[in-house]
Scaffold this active site. Structure first.
Site, PDB file in Angstrom:
ATOM      1  CE1 TYR A   1     -15.884  61.505  46.932  1.00 17.98           C
ATOM      2  CE2 TYR A   1     -16.462  63.146  48.548  1.00 17.98           C
ATOM      3  CZ  TYR A   1     -16.710  62.518  47.343  1.00 17.98           C
ATOM      4  OH  TYR A   1     -17.764  62.918  46.564  1.00 17.98           O
TER       5      TYR A   1
ATOM      6  CB  ILE B   1     -15.964  75.997  40.709  1.00 20.13           C
ATOM      7  CG1 ILE B   1     -16.559  76.462  42.041  1.00 20.13           C
ATOM      8  CG2 ILE B   1     -15.146  77.134  40.116  1.00 20.13           C
ATOM      9  CD1 ILE B   1     -15.518  76.713  43.137  1.00 20.13           C
TER      10      ILE B   1
ATOM     11  CD  GLN C   1     -13.610  67.670  38.606  1.00 22.97           C
ATOM     12  OE1 GLN C   1     -12.609  67.428  37.943  1.00 22.97           O
ATOM     13  NE2 GLN C   1     -14.305  66.716  39.203  1.00 22.97           N
ATOM     14  N   GLY C   2     -12.844  73.832  39.048  1.00 30.56           N
ATOM     15  CA  GLY C   2     -11.924  74.965  38.933  1.00 30.56           C
ATOM     16  C   GLY C   2     -12.016  75.680  37.592  1.00 30.56           C
TER      17      GLY C   2
ATOM     18  CG  LEU D   1     -17.531  77.146  35.419  1.00 33.03           C
ATOM     19  CD1 LEU D   1     -18.793  76.590  36.084  1.00 33.03           C
ATOM     20  CD2 LEU D   1     -17.918  77.996  34.200  1.00 33.03           C
TER      21      LEU D   1
HETATM   22  N1  LIG Z   1     -21.446  62.502  44.215  1.00 32.22           N
HETATM   23  C1  LIG Z   1     -20.450  62.499  43.369  1.00 32.22           C
HETATM   24  O1  LIG Z   1     -20.282  61.601  42.534  1.00 32.22           O
HETATM   25  C2  LIG Z   1     -19.491  63.650  43.399  1.00 32.22           C
HETATM   26  C3  LIG Z   1     -18.589  63.866  42.327  1.00 32.22           C
HETATM   27  C4  LIG Z   1     -17.754  64.970  42.389  1.00 32.22           C
HETATM   28  C5  LIG Z   1     -17.785  65.810  43.488  1.00 32.22           C
HETATM   29  N2  LIG Z   1     -18.641  65.562  44.529  1.00 32.22           N
HETATM   30  C6  LIG Z   1     -18.711  66.455  45.713  1.00 32.22           C
HETATM   31  O2  LIG Z   1     -18.806  67.798  45.296  1.00 32.22           O
HETATM   32  C7  LIG Z   1     -17.728  68.565  45.835  1.00 32.22           C
HETATM   33  C8  LIG Z   1     -17.347  69.663  44.866  1.00 32.22           C
HETATM   34  O3  LIG Z   1     -17.062  69.172  43.570  1.00 32.22           O
HETATM   35  P1  LIG Z   1     -15.600  69.143  42.953  1.00 32.22           P
HETATM   36  O4  LIG Z   1     -14.640  69.151  44.039  1.00 32.22           O
HETATM   37  O5  LIG Z   1     -15.581  68.049  41.946  1.00 32.22           O
HETATM   38  O6  LIG Z   1     -15.484  70.479  42.078  1.00 32.22           O
HETATM   39  P2  LIG Z   1     -15.616  72.044  42.335  1.00 32.22           P
HETATM   40  O7  LIG Z   1     -16.171  72.329  43.665  1.00 32.22           O
HETATM   41  O8  LIG Z   1     -16.296  72.577  41.147  1.00 32.22           O
HETATM   42  O9  LIG Z   1     -14.081  72.502  42.247  1.00 32.22           O
HETATM   43  C9  LIG Z   1     -13.218  72.393  43.320  1.00 32.22           C
HETATM   44  C10 LIG Z   1     -11.788  72.699  42.868  1.00 32.22           C
HETATM   45  O10 LIG Z   1     -11.762  73.951  42.195  1.00 32.22           O
HETATM   46  C11 LIG Z   1     -10.637  74.721  42.624  1.00 32.22           C
HETATM   47  N3  LIG Z   1     -11.198  75.858  43.395  1.00 32.22           N
HETATM   48  C12 LIG Z   1     -12.075  75.830  44.427  1.00 32.22           C
HETATM   49  N4  LIG Z   1     -12.404  77.055  44.830  1.00 32.22           N
HETATM   50  C13 LIG Z   1     -11.729  77.890  44.028  1.00 32.22           C
HETATM   51  C14 LIG Z   1     -11.666  79.307  43.939  1.00 32.22           C
HETATM   52  N5  LIG Z   1     -12.383  80.084  44.747  1.00 32.22           N
HETATM   53  N6  LIG Z   1     -10.869  79.834  42.978  1.00 32.22           N
HETATM   54  C15 LIG Z   1     -10.152  79.063  42.142  1.00 32.22           C
HETATM   55  N7  LIG Z   1     -10.173  77.716  42.172  1.00 32.22           N
HETATM   56  C16 LIG Z   1     -10.967  77.132  43.112  1.00 32.22           C
HETATM   57  C17 LIG Z   1      -9.791  73.799  43.485  1.00 32.22           C
HETATM   58  O11 LIG Z   1      -8.895  73.042  42.664  1.00 32.22           O
HETATM   59  P3  LIG Z   1      -7.518  73.631  42.092  1.00 32.22           P
HETATM   60  O12 LIG Z   1      -7.026  74.661  43.057  1.00 32.22           O
HETATM   61  O13 LIG Z   1      -6.627  72.429  41.971  1.00 32.22           O
HETATM   62  O14 LIG Z   1      -7.862  74.172  40.746  1.00 32.22           O
HETATM   63  C18 LIG Z   1     -10.816  72.844  44.042  1.00 32.22           C
HETATM   64  O15 LIG Z   1     -10.268  71.618  44.395  1.00 32.22           O
HETATM   65  C19 LIG Z   1     -16.645  67.523  46.116  1.00 32.22           C
HETATM   66  O16 LIG Z   1     -15.697  67.961  47.069  1.00 32.22           O
HETATM   67  C20 LIG Z   1     -17.480  66.369  46.607  1.00 32.22           C
HETATM   68  O17 LIG Z   1     -17.851  66.561  47.963  1.00 32.22           O
HETATM   69  C21 LIG Z   1     -19.486  64.512  44.477  1.00 32.22           C
END
Ligand SMILES: NC(=O)c1ccc[n+]([C@@H]2O[C@H](COP(=O)([O-])OP(=O)(O)OC[C@H]3O[C@@H](n4cnc5c(N)ncnc54)[C@H](OP(=O)(O)O)[C@@H]3O)[C@@H](O)[C@H]2O)c1
Length: 310
Positions: free
Chosen positions: A61, A208, A210-211, A213
């Site tokens: 990351y 969520i 990636q935002g 939902l």
């Molecule tokens: N193991 C793996 O392969 C893998 C893959 C992916 C993720 N992960 C881990 O899982 C974590 C979470 O997954 P993710 O980051 O992919 O997706 P997520 O948690 O579903 O979405 C995060 C994104 O959604 C938006 N967001 C967050 N909270 C919000 C709210 N309350 N209201 C509106 N928008 C909001 C933000 O982006 P915007 O503001 O730009 O919309 C934020 O960057 C990652 O940080 C990582 O640690 C692991």
């Protein structure tokens, strides 16, 4: 039911964590555009303040920046933090010493002597699971990692990892996988049930979606960067699901769509790790704690999600 080992029990007590992929990543999250060090520091601080203390990062990351930022932030707080990070199985890392070496580099960036969970980020078909698990076992035996897990492992890969670690008397603590109202493979293919049976904590990433939902994106207002193309096909279909989430949120005193998305995963018996770019997102996401959707609401959300995914 599950026979959770004493070493991994703490993970089952963690209701949700905070994802730190956003911290330093420019490719998907455009770190430096609209948010930077100060904003993610606040996301960390607010999460801790609201009782979220499990942070998920990875060596890849931000090319190590996420781990370095986390290392800085934990020095600024007196509160205990549970750290999870990950090993990336590049094809040239095909020997067990590579796992221990990468672990030590992560520890140096984090500025700590051990982590609470060390995970293999992805399986790699040209690197044997046996070898990767030997590497993880060494990390536990050397006191570098309290527990070890995998990520993006299918059920069969996960079972191979579980058996391999068992030969070293080490439990497989977790499998971190993509799971949300818009990605339910692990629920449908039996991986989640198998995790529960074996006491493996299922950590749900992208809770969520990636935002998507949160309800703020639509075909008229798509996300920027790589997410635009990735979600172009699904965005036109999710309106009825988003509407139902909003209605259910209103029945719970105004819970937001993001809180509904995260709470649904908690109700499924998993640990969601939403990512947050700033204090406001972190604050909102912690509002998924301290209450529960009813069984009936979970069933309705399942149905609406099935309709989108059909
Ligand atoms: N193991 C793996 O392969 C893998 C893959 C992916 C993720 N992960 C881990 O899982 C974590 C979470 O997954 P993710 O980051 O992919 O997706 P997520 O948690 O579903 O979405 C995060 C994104 O959604 C938006 N967001 C967050 N909270 C919000 C709210 N309350 N209201 C509106 N928008 C909001 C933000 O982006 P915007 O503001 O730009 O919309 C934020 O960057 C990652 O940080 C990582 O640690 C692991």
């Amino acid at each position: 039911m599950s026979d959770i080992s004493s070493e991994t029990r703490f993970l089952h007590a963690v209701e949700m964590g905070l994802g730190a992929w956003q911290w330093g990543d420019r490719i998907v999250w455009q770190y430096g555009h609209g948010y930077s060090d100060e904003q993610v520091r606040e996301a960390f601080r607010i999460s801790l303040q609201e009782g979220v203390r499990f942070i998920d990062t990875a060596e890849i990351y931000g090319n190590g920046l996420s781990e370095r930022l986390l290392g800085t932030f934990i020095k600024e707080t007196d509160q205990p933090v549970l750290i999870a990070t990950k090993f990336f199985p590049w094809p040239w890392r095909f020997y067990k010493g590579a796992v221990v070496r990468a672990m030590k580099r992560s520890l140096a960036r984090l500025g700590v002597e051990s982590v609470d969970l060390y995970q293999i980020h992805w399986p790699n078909p040209i690197i044997s699971t046996e070898m990767l698990m030997e590497g993880l076992s060494e990390c536990v035996k050397n006191g570098l990692a309290r527990t070890v897990g995998v990520s993006n492992f299918s059920q069969s890969h996960m079972l191979a990892a579980y058996s391999s670690l068992a030969r070293h008397n080490i439990p497989l603590a977790s499998n971190q996988v993509h799971y949300s109202l818009l990605r339910r493979e692990v629920e449908k293919d039996g991986t989640l049930a198998r995790c529960k049976e074996l006491g493996i904590r299922l950590i749900a990433y992208s809770p969520i979606e990636q935002g998507m939902l949160s309800g703020k994106y639509s075909p008229e207002n798509p996300p920027s960067g790589t997410r635009a193309r990735m979600y172009a096909g699904i965005l036109p279909k999710i309106k009825p699901l988003i509407k139902l989430m909003t209605e259910i949120g209103q029945d719970h005193g105004g819970k937001t769509n993001s809180q509904i998305a995260i709470n649904w995963l908690i109700c499924k018996g998993t640990m969601p790790i939403p990512g947050a770019k700033n204090a406001q997102q972190a604050q909102e996401n912690t509002g998924a704690l301290g209450w529960k959707l009813t069984d009936d609401e979970v069933a309705k959300l399942d149905e609406a999600s099935d309709a989108v995914l059909a």
